[in-house]
Scaffold this motif. Structure first.
Motif, short mmCIF file in Angstrom:
data_model
loop_
_atom_site.label_atom_id
_atom_site.label_comp_id
_atom_site.label_asym_id
_atom_site.label_seq_id
_atom_site.Cartn_x
_atom_site.Cartn_y
_atom_site.Cartn_z
N MET A 153 -2.85 5.40 8.82
CA MET A 153 -2.85 6.30 7.67
C MET A 153 -2.65 7.75 8.11
O MET A 153 -2.04 8.55 7.39
CB MET A 153 -4.15 6.15 6.88
N THR A 194 -6.89 3.17 9.92
CA THR A 194 -7.11 4.61 9.75
C THR A 194 -6.08 5.41 10.54
O THR A 194 -5.54 6.41 10.05
CB THR A 194 -8.54 4.98 10.19
N LEU A 245 -11.85 -1.32 11.82
CA LEU A 245 -11.25 -0.53 10.73
C LEU A 245 -10.42 0.65 11.25
O LEU A 245 -9.77 1.34 10.46
CB LEU A 245 -12.36 0.01 9.81
N LEU A 296 -7.33 -1.79 0.76
CA LEU A 296 -7.37 -0.34 0.54
C LEU A 296 -6.63 0.03 -0.73
O LEU A 296 -7.12 0.86 -1.52
CB LEU A 296 -6.76 0.38 1.74
N ARG A 297 -5.47 -0.58 -0.98
CA ARG A 297 -4.75 -0.26 -2.21
C ARG A 297 -5.57 -0.69 -3.42
O ARG A 297 -5.63 0.06 -4.43
CB ARG A 297 -3.39 -0.95 -2.24
N ALA A 356 -8.81 -0.84 -3.68
CA ALA A 356 -9.90 0.12 -3.84
C ALA A 356 -9.40 1.44 -4.44
O ALA A 356 -10.05 2.03 -5.32
CB ALA A 356 -10.57 0.37 -2.49
N LEU A 357 -8.24 1.91 -3.96
CA LEU A 357 -7.68 3.16 -4.50
C LEU A 357 -7.24 3.01 -5.95
O LEU A 357 -7.40 3.93 -6.75
CB LEU A 357 -6.50 3.60 -3.63
N ILE A 395 -16.91 -2.67 6.17
CA ILE A 395 -16.18 -2.27 4.96
C ILE A 395 -17.18 -1.83 3.89
O ILE A 395 -16.96 -0.84 3.19
CB ILE A 395 -15.32 -3.45 4.45
N GLN A 442 -6.12 -5.49 5.66
CA GLN A 442 -6.88 -4.34 5.16
C GLN A 442 -6.06 -3.40 4.26
O GLN A 442 -6.62 -2.83 3.31
CB GLN A 442 -7.46 -3.56 6.34
N PRO A 443 -4.75 -3.20 4.50
CA PRO A 443 -4.01 -2.32 3.58
C PRO A 443 -4.05 -2.80 2.13
O PRO A 443 -4.12 -1.97 1.21
CB PRO A 443 -2.58 -2.36 4.14
N LEU A 445 0.83 -1.21 0.00
CA LEU A 445 0.00 0.00 0.00
C LEU A 445 0.86 1.26 0.00
O LEU A 445 0.66 2.18 -0.81
CB LEU A 445 -0.92 0.00 1.21
N TRP A 451 -16.84 1.81 2.32
CA TRP A 451 -16.52 1.85 0.90
C TRP A 451 -17.69 2.43 0.11
O TRP A 451 -17.52 3.29 -0.76
CB TRP A 451 -16.16 0.45 0.41
#
Length: 574
Positions: A355, A352, A348, A151-152, A154-155, A186, A147-148, A109, A190
């Motif tokens: 981040m 966060t 979650l 997240l990557r 999704a991004l 999630i 989760q990372p 990520l 999301w």
């Protein structure tokens, strides 16, 4: 050596205590060794991982708990326990894999988002190591640490069409995570971000919104496939009514504005113990120190970004703190609230917060002093998280020769030699093997007997048939009458369907030293026998077993075991 290899080496060093000690090391007990490990072990040992259907039960627990109430077979965790038959070896291998994949997920990520510059590679590896060593329940797989990667993915879908590995992550995440802990949450987060994108970007955002929605749909579709037994048994066939239908939050939990605010502060500053807790102060310290070093324009931008995220975290913390009280208000009108835990957004929150840390670190200039500060902050984050890792701390103490008295090693907890004595004594007396009789435990978790191949009437279960709870209650009704606290604990919750004693309270780890005696155990032996029970395995002596309809057969000791066992037989009524 490359930064990523150094981080992996650091992770290996972190894992050395538990790997080095093996059976003589400590394995987290609460909701882990006393619940999850034994149940996954039994599923695989009895070849029931993929045996679905309304008629399929796990016979070794609660007179046959429905298979669909347990972990799905389409799970990396269950697959690993199927391949590695020793439960401890499977658990240790699983933990190494979970933390290793978690480290790689965070690094993957950060090298695209957050710390993408070449000179930030080492810092990204350091943050990934801090992430992978968080205190957590590794038996939950990648529920948190994976989760990372999600997240990557999704991004990436938000920025472009996405590559094959982005879609693969969306499809694979459900195979190694727990749906009820993160799946719905999630989906909410999301989905909300997709809606925000669409509102903000208008027609220009349609493409990325559609891609994101497709990624989310793939994730949820795979969750349905993996967790199909759960969805089918609860929503389609309604195979059984869960004991969770009788959860009564009004009786079970304290309430009031003060209680809600206290819980909200705990969620904000520390998190929840199942979901990688750590003190968040280091992250805020990092933000404060970095802000001091920035030019006014960059300072304002970082302050705005971090402020938005912290406001979101504060809002989620408030919701988590007051969610049980919201459930109290509507539990009669919405029965689903009995079975569904609303405040699991906390699963979650760890990502966060990390981040937020990355948002701050990425702003530091590329100077030696700034790099030293960045690595010091990451190191401090690592240090403040370690004391909350009960497994790690307990194993360090064992290696140092000062073990905690109430933190038995895996070998002492499972006590195979001691339970082998009990098994042999029963066989010598009756000629019967464990499948022919049922036991229940007093003063120790039923999982210990389960790991030693006994068939138990008691267990710690997230979901089991409500009629069984009603059938079990008469066994301990006399003790519940003595203790309103225990009565509330069982009647308003009941996951721990245990033998209980008002004199012991909620102490289920009673070692052989110092010896304990229960003076009056109000036990209904007749109800126990009607349920199929024959023997009580007690970690405490009963002063007057005849009052309970029990007869002492023998006392078993083993210097290598944490327990001393008193074997009582329920006397048949004349």
């Amino acid at each position: 050596m490359k930064p990523l290899r150094l981080a992996l080496l650091g992770l290996l060093i972190f894992l050395v205590p538990v790997l080095l000690l093996g059976r003589h090391g400590y394995v987290l007990i609460h909701d882990n060794l006393d619940t999850e490990i034994s149940l996954v072990y039994l599923l695989t040992k009895l070849h029931l991982a993929f045996a679905y259907g309304a008629e399929v039960v796990l016979p070794q627990v609660m007179n046959g708990i429905p298979r669909n109430a347990l972990r799905p077979g389409l799970s990396v965790t269950v697959l690993l326990f199927s391949v590695v038959h020793d439960p401890l070896a499977a658990y240790l291998v699983h933990q190494v894999l979970v933390r290793g994949v978690g480290l790689l997920a965070m690094y993957w990520l950060l090298r695209r988002y957050g710390l993408a510059r070449p000179e930030q590679r080492g810092l990204a590896a350091a943050v990934a190591l801090a992430w992978a060593t968080l205190p957590l329940y590794s038996i939950y797989g990648l529920t948190v640490l994976g989760q990372p990667a999600l997240l990557r993915a999704a991004l990436n879908l938000r920025r472009g069409p996405g590559r094959w590995h982005d879609w693969l992550v969306c499809a694979a995440f459900p195979l190694w995570s727990i749906f009820v802990y993160v799946g719905p949450f999630i989906a909410v987060v999301w989905g909300s971000l997709l809606a925000f994108d669409l509102v903000q970007g208008g027609r220009a955002a349609v493409g990325r919104t559609v891609r994101g929605a497709a990624g989310l749909a793939l994730l949820l579709a795979l969750y349905v496939v993996v967790e199909w037994p759960l969805f089918y048994s609860l929503l389609v066939a309604k195979q059984f009514v869960s004991h969770r239908e009788e959860f009564d939050f009004v009786r079970l939990l304290p309430h009031g504005v003060g209680v809600g605010l206290k819980e909200a502060l705990r969620f904000f500053w520390l998190g929840q113990y199942h979901a990688s807790p750590f003190f968040r102060g280091v992250v805020l310290l990092a933000v404060a120190l970095v802000l001091r070093q920035l030019a006014p324009a960059r300072r304002q931008l970082l302050r705005r970004r971090v402020g938005l995220v912290l406001a979101g975290l504060a809002g989620v913390s408030l919701f988590c703190g007051f969610a049980p009280q919201l459930a109290m208000l509507y539990q009669k009108q919405l029965p689903l609230l009995h079975a569904f835990t609303l405040n699991r957004f906390h699963f979650l929150m760890s990502l966060t917060w990390f981040m937020v840390l990355v948002l701050a670190l990425r702003e530091l200039p590329a100077t030696p002093g700034a790099w030293r500060l960045a690595y010091a902050l990451v190191g401090l984050q690592f240090v403040v998280a370690l004391p909350l890792n009960a497994e790690y701390v307990a194993n360090l103490r064992i290696l140092a020769g000062v073990p905690k008295a109430n933190a038995p090693s895996y070998a002492a907890f499972t006590a195979p030699g001691l339970f082998g004595q009990v098994k042999a004594a029963i066989y010598q007396r009756t000629g019967q093997l464990p499948p022919a009789y049922r036991v229940a435990s007093l003063g120790l978790p039923p999982a210990v007997a389960q790991l030693n191949d006994f068939y138990t009437l008691d267990s710690n279960q997230n979901s089991y048939p409500l009629p069984y709870k009603h059938a079990f209650r008469p066994l301990i009704a006399g003790e519940l009458a003595k203790s309103p606290a225990l009565a509330t604990y069982f009647d308003a919750w009941g996951n721990r369907c245990y033998l209980m004693s008002a004199e012991l309270g909620r102490n289920y780890l009673i070692g052989q030293q110092p010896p304990r005696t229960v003076q009056h155990f109000a036990f209904d032996a007749a109800a126990f026998r009607r349920l199929g029970g024959r023997y009580v395995l007690s970690a405490v002596q009963l002063a007057h077993p005849e009052e309970s309809g029990l007869q002492l057969l023998s006392v078993f000791s083993d210097s290598q075991a944490y327990w001393q066992l008193h074997l009582y037989e329920a006397v048949a009524p004349k």
